[in-house]
Motif scaffolding. Structure first.
Motif, short mmCIF file in Angstrom:
data_model
loop_
_atom_site.label_atom_id
_atom_site.label_comp_id
_atom_site.label_asym_id
_atom_site.label_seq_id
_atom_site.Cartn_x
_atom_site.Cartn_y
_atom_site.Cartn_z
N GLY A 108 0.84 -1.20 0.00
CA GLY A 108 0.00 0.00 0.00
C GLY A 108 0.87 1.24 0.00
N ARG A 109 0.43 2.28 0.64
CA ARG A 109 1.19 3.54 0.74
C ARG A 109 2.01 3.47 2.02
N VAL A 110 3.31 3.74 1.90
CA VAL A 110 4.20 3.56 3.04
C VAL A 110 5.10 4.79 3.23
N ALA A 111 5.66 4.88 4.43
CA ALA A 111 6.66 5.90 4.75
C ALA A 111 7.42 5.42 5.99
N VAL A 112 8.63 5.93 6.14
CA VAL A 112 9.48 5.57 7.28
C VAL A 112 10.12 6.84 7.83
N PHE A 113 10.14 6.95 9.15
CA PHE A 113 10.81 8.08 9.80
C PHE A 113 11.28 7.64 11.18
N ARG A 114 12.19 8.43 11.74
CA ARG A 114 12.62 8.24 13.13
C ARG A 114 12.08 9.41 13.94
N ASP A 115 11.37 9.10 15.02
CA ASP A 115 10.76 10.16 15.82
C ASP A 115 11.83 10.89 16.65
N PRO A 116 11.46 12.00 17.30
CA PRO A 116 12.44 12.77 18.06
C PRO A 116 13.02 12.03 19.26
N ASP A 124 2.10 2.38 7.29
CA ASP A 124 1.49 1.64 6.19
C ASP A 124 0.01 2.01 6.09
N GLN A 125 -0.40 2.35 4.87
CA GLN A 125 -1.81 2.60 4.57
C GLN A 125 -2.19 1.57 3.52
N PRO A 126 -2.88 0.51 3.94
CA PRO A 126 -3.21 -0.56 2.98
C PRO A 126 -4.01 -0.03 1.80
N SER A 127 -3.77 -0.64 0.62
CA SER A 127 -4.48 -0.22 -0.58
C SER A 127 -5.92 -0.70 -0.55
#
Length: 127
Positions: A108-116, A124-127
């Motif tokens: 689906g729609r994805v992204a990765v980050f490191r929080d503070p 993950d946002q499933p399609s």
């Protein structure tokens, strides 16, 4: 079926609670337990039913926040309704995304980050 619930450690739990509520849309599901010295010994949060526990650092218990100078040992995979909206709130705090947001079939729609606070999140946002 059993469950696995992450128990995060952060250097400043009060600030972390505010950040997770504002940026991830978390809700506090168990109010903070404040220790005699003022540190938060336990709090529980959730996003869309996906929960985690959290506390301040406690050297006496061998509990420490991640070292931001090192790579992440664990990624927290969180399913959200709108990856782009969460990423907009993350970047509004001046946090760079490690990946995305992008379409990544079949996930689906994805992204990765490191929080503070040093924790790595895989959205993950499933399609």
């Amino acid at each position: 079926m059993s469950e696995l619930t992450p128990y995060l450690c952060v250097a400043d739990a009060r600030t972390a609670i505010e950040w997770y509520v504002e940026v991830l849309g978390a809700e506090v599901t168990h109010e903070p337990i404040v220790m005699d010295d003022g540190r938060i010994g336990h709090v529980e949060l959730a996003v869309g039913g996906a929960g985690w526990m959290m506390s301040d650092e406690f050297e006496s218990a061998g509990v420490a926040a991640p070292d931001p100078a090192r790579g992440a040992a664990v990624s927290l995979h969180l399913t959200v309704a709108d990856v782009d909206a969460v990423c907009a709130r993350v970047t509004a705090w001046g946090i760079a995304l490690d990946r995305g947001p992008e379409d990544s079939p079949p996930a689906g729609r994805v992204a990765v980050f490191r929080d503070p606070f040093g924790h790595r999140w895989f959205l993950d946002q499933p399609s």
